[in-house]
Design an enzyme around this catalytic site. Structure first.
Site, PDB file in Angstrom:
ATOM      1  N   GLU A  11      12.207 -28.323  -5.309  1.00  0.00           N
ATOM      2  CA  GLU A  11      12.253 -27.166  -6.206  1.00  0.00           C
ATOM      3  C   GLU A  11      11.065 -26.231  -5.940  1.00  0.00           C
ATOM      4  OE1 GLU A  11      14.552 -26.445  -9.166  1.00  0.00           O
ATOM      5  OE2 GLU A  11      13.598 -24.643  -8.399  1.00  0.00           O
TER       6      GLU A  11
ATOM      7  N   ASP B 139      11.275 -22.420  -4.631  1.00  0.00           N
ATOM      8  CA  ASP B 139      10.787 -21.308  -5.458  1.00  0.00           C
ATOM      9  C   ASP B 139       9.717 -20.487  -4.744  1.00  0.00           C
ATOM     10  OD1 ASP B 139      12.489 -22.419  -7.280  1.00  0.00           O
ATOM     11  OD2 ASP B 139      10.943 -23.123  -8.658  1.00  0.00           O
TER      12      ASP B 139
ATOM     13  N   SER C 262      18.499 -22.467  -9.778  1.00  0.00           N
ATOM     14  CA  SER C 262      17.111 -22.503  -9.287  1.00  0.00           C
ATOM     15  C   SER C 262      16.911 -21.578  -8.092  1.00  0.00           C
ATOM     16  CB  SER C 262      16.751 -23.914  -8.835  1.00  0.00           C
ATOM     17  OG  SER C 262      16.606 -24.763  -9.928  1.00  0.00           O
TER      18      SER C 262
ATOM     19  N   ASP D 262      29.200  -5.825 -10.401  1.00  0.00           N
ATOM     20  CA  ASP D 262      29.943  -6.669 -11.338  1.00  0.00           C
ATOM     21  C   ASP D 262      30.680  -7.768 -10.564  1.00  0.00           C
ATOM     22  OD1 ASP D 262      31.199  -7.624 -13.568  1.00  0.00           O
ATOM     23  OD2 ASP D 262      32.583  -5.930 -13.791  1.00  0.00           O
ATOM     24  N   ILE D 263      30.503  -9.008 -10.991  1.00  0.00           N
ATOM     25  CA  ILE D 263      31.197 -10.137 -10.349  1.00  0.00           C
ATOM     26  C   ILE D 263      32.402 -10.474 -11.229  1.00  0.00           C
ATOM     27  CG2 ILE D 263      30.971 -12.487  -9.438  1.00  0.00           C
ATOM     28  CD1 ILE D 263      29.068 -10.309  -8.187  1.00  0.00           C
TER      29      ILE D 263
ATOM     30  N   GLY E   5      33.091  -6.419 -16.204  1.00  0.00           N
ATOM     31  CA  GLY E   5      32.078  -6.276 -17.245  1.00  0.00           C
ATOM     32  C   GLY E   5      31.286  -7.563 -17.403  1.00  0.00           C
TER      33      GLY E   5
ATOM     34  N   ASP F  58      30.102 -11.181 -18.380  1.00  0.00           N
ATOM     35  CA  ASP F  58      30.792 -12.441 -18.693  1.00  0.00           C
ATOM     36  C   ASP F  58      29.765 -13.563 -18.737  1.00  0.00           C
ATOM     37  OD1 ASP F  58      30.614 -13.660 -15.898  1.00  0.00           O
ATOM     38  OD2 ASP F  58      31.674 -11.789 -15.467  1.00  0.00           O
TER      39      ASP F  58
END
Ligand code: NAG
Ligand code: NAG
Ligand code: NAG
Length: 568
Positions: free
Chosen positions: A289, A293, A486, A528-529, A547, A549
């Protein structure tokens, strides 16, 4: 000497006498032991508890009002972030609260230490026997799952009636956090050979994997170095996960992350480390992690100073170190402009009061001009990690409106929702006005689907999303691919840092709390996905659509449009 000590302690007893009897009122409680925890038995009377007391802040409403005022693009005060002292005035308790709580502590012969500069958090140490009396509590030993990790908590506690309105909460009491807040990145070996010279890796997402060049192409992220050293980005790290500079750069002259994926920048580009709460830094023992990052902040936010904030496991804040982290940055005169955190929990692990208090700390950071970003979680509608459930499980802190929650996407053309992307509706925080119309439109689309499984009046998350599947990282001297929200939060955070760099260079303020901007003028800066969903609890979860979600939020970033939206 002995004689003197005895005399003194007798005198003390005479002065203090017996604590005044006060009528107690239940302040917070849980009906049952939370799932995953087992009651072992009463805690031993002599065990010393390190408790935190939050005093009621003098003007939380004023803080939130000011936060909106400085974060809403249409406001005359947009960007007029507060100083440390101005913020502390809202957070600090009133003199009346301070006196009331101190008098009660003195009666009980307890010394308190103030632990933050606003003065709304005190620490006390009391034996279990005294804590059980003072708070009419039943401090007991609990274990979590098969971890064997023990914690001392109570299912209920009371405070004196006349401290209502002065003493906000006692902690940790009814907050039962799982031992590890880690979002479970899925990690797979990636068979890219390491060598002394950079590989001609296909970029621009050509091979289906995500590397910096892929994200730069997909979101239009510039490779030009940032110029403003005051604009720094913080990656928080917990559970003894450390990044490795050799994974970031090279090991034994074999090139690793930057050496292969950012051949255009100095291979010695790195991060700084702050060790906090007993946190350490052992780069010879990297965590996936922490490597992820740092590699996707240093590797994307070109030349933005990156700090890895290593929080130790011996934090006693009862919420993984998140509270201490928020207070640490509130106590800074020059806080970072962006903080990204790839850890999360389920909302119901925290008590409502603790969740509120922490959320107000994020609001205060926003008022200071800090963009706080968190991964939304990796369990779809089943919570921060995939789990069995009946009702949908909201995650924390994504349910707090004063931070930006980042969900995950996959595929490139078009991008679609990643099925693990947590999203939904908080049971603790109600829907804020900035997202009313976006969320109402979704609820209308949803109709009766999932009815009764989620709280339609709650704050809805995530706010935005970014890629989260098949990120290539260097870890322990080799290449792996990882999946998870992550990946998404550091990516979005890096983009915001680069926008901030341009703003600072133009003599303007940083973006601070992003949400009122994202849901208004920022909409034009997001793709927008509209496909995919986040299954869980034996349902298909929520579906992504036109829109906002509760899978991908408002969508993924477009760097050039972000610049336009902020007026650059
Ligand atoms: C409180 O502090 C005083 C002064 O530092 C000390 O003498 C006393 O022993 C302390 N009491 C407790 C209960 O720790
Ligand atoms: C891994 O290696 C195998 C065999 O050498 C190859 O077919 C495959 O495409 C490679 N996978 C990746 C992700 O490069
Ligand atoms: C639903 O959310 C609201 C806050 O918006 C809260 O007051 C209420 O208790 C929640 N309902 C449940 C069942 O948790």
């Amino acid at each position: 000497m002995l004689y003197r000590l005895v005399l003194l302690s007798l005198a003390a007893q005479f002065v203090l006498g017996k604590p005044v009897e006060r009528s107690l009122e239940v302040h917070e409680s849980r009906a049952t032991v939370p799932p995953g925890f087992t009651l072992i038995g009463p805690a031993s009377a002599q065990t010393v508890l390190n408790l935190r007391l939050a005093l009621t802040s003098s003007d939380t409403d004023g803080l939130i009002e000011t936060l909106y005022d400085v974060s809403t693009p249409s406001s005359a005060n947009y960007g007029q972030h507060l100083s440390k002292e101005e913020t502390e005035q809202f957070l600090a308790p009133t003199q009346e609260s301070l006196t009331a709580v101190n008098d009660w502590l003195a009666e009980n012969d307890i010394n308190a230490t103030t632990i933050n500069s606003a003065g709304n958090w005190l620490a006390i140490s009391v034996p279990v026997s005294q804590a059980n009396d003072m708070f009419d509590a039943d401090f007991s030993v609990f274990t979590y799952g098969s971890s064997g990790q023990q914690s001392i908590r109570t299912l209920s506690y009371s405070i004196p009636s006349n401290l209502k309105g002065h003493l906000d909460l006692v902690h940790p009491t009814v907050t039962f956090t799982a031992p590890v807040p880690k979002l479970p990145v899925q990690i797979k070996k990636y068979n890219m050979t390491i060598g002394p010279s950079a590989l001609a890796e296909p970029s621009a997402c050509e091979n289906g994997y995500v590397d910096p060049a892929c994200l730069q192409a997909l979101y239009g992220i510039p490779t030009t170095p940032a110029t403003e050293s005051s604009n720094y980005l913080v990656v928080t790290g917990y559970i003894e996960q450390y990044p490795s500079p050799s994974d970031l750069e090279a090991r034994n002259s074999f090139l690793l992350f930057l050496g292969n994926f950012r051949t255009d920048i100095s291979r010695s580009t790195t991060y700084t480390v702050v060790e906090f709460d007993g946190g350490e830094y052992d780069p010879s023992d990297p965590g996936d992690e922490a490597d992820l990052d740092t590699q996707y902040t240093v590797g994307l936010a070109t030349n933005v100073p990156v700090t890895f904030f290593s929080v130790g496991e011996d934090t006693t804040d009862g919420v993984f170190g998140w509270l201490d982290t928020a207070n640490y940055f509130l106590d800074e005169t020059n806080p970072p402009s962006v903080i990204t955190t790839s850890y999360g929990s389920n909302e119901d692990e925290l008590s409502v009061s603790v969740a509120n208090n922490l959320c107000n700390a994020y609001a205060a950071l926003g008022a200071r001009g800090v963009s706080v970003l968190f991964s939304s979680g990796d369990g779809g509608v089943s919570g921060s990690q995939s789990a069995s459930c009946t009702d949908f499980v909201p995650t924390f802190p994504s349910g707090c409106p004063y931070l930006t929650s980042v969900g995950a996407t996959q595929d490139f053309s078009p991008e679609t929702a990643a099925s693990f992307s947590s999203g939904g509706f908080s049971n603790y925080f109600s829907r804020p006005s900035f997202q009313s119309s976006a969320v109402e439109a979704y609820l209308e689309y949803l109709g009766d689907t999932n009815s009764g499984l989620y709280n339609a009046s709650g704050r809805a998350y995530p706010d935005v999303s970014a890629q989260g599947v098949d990120f290539i990282i260097a870890y322990g001297g080799e290449f792996y691919t990882v999946d998870g929200t992550s990946c998404s939060s550091p990516t979005f955070a890096s983009i915001i840092s680069l926008v901030n760099d341009r703003l600072v260079a133009a003599g303007q303020s940083t973006l601070g709390w992003l949400n009122p901007f994202l849901y208004s003028t920022g909409l034009s800066a997001l793709t927008d996905i509209t496909s995919g969903d986040n299954p869980g609890c034996d349902t298909n979860g929520f579906a992504a659509t036109t829109g906002w979600d509760p899978v991908t939020g408002l969508g993924t970033p477009i760097f050039a449009n972000l610049l336009t939206a902020v007026g650059l």
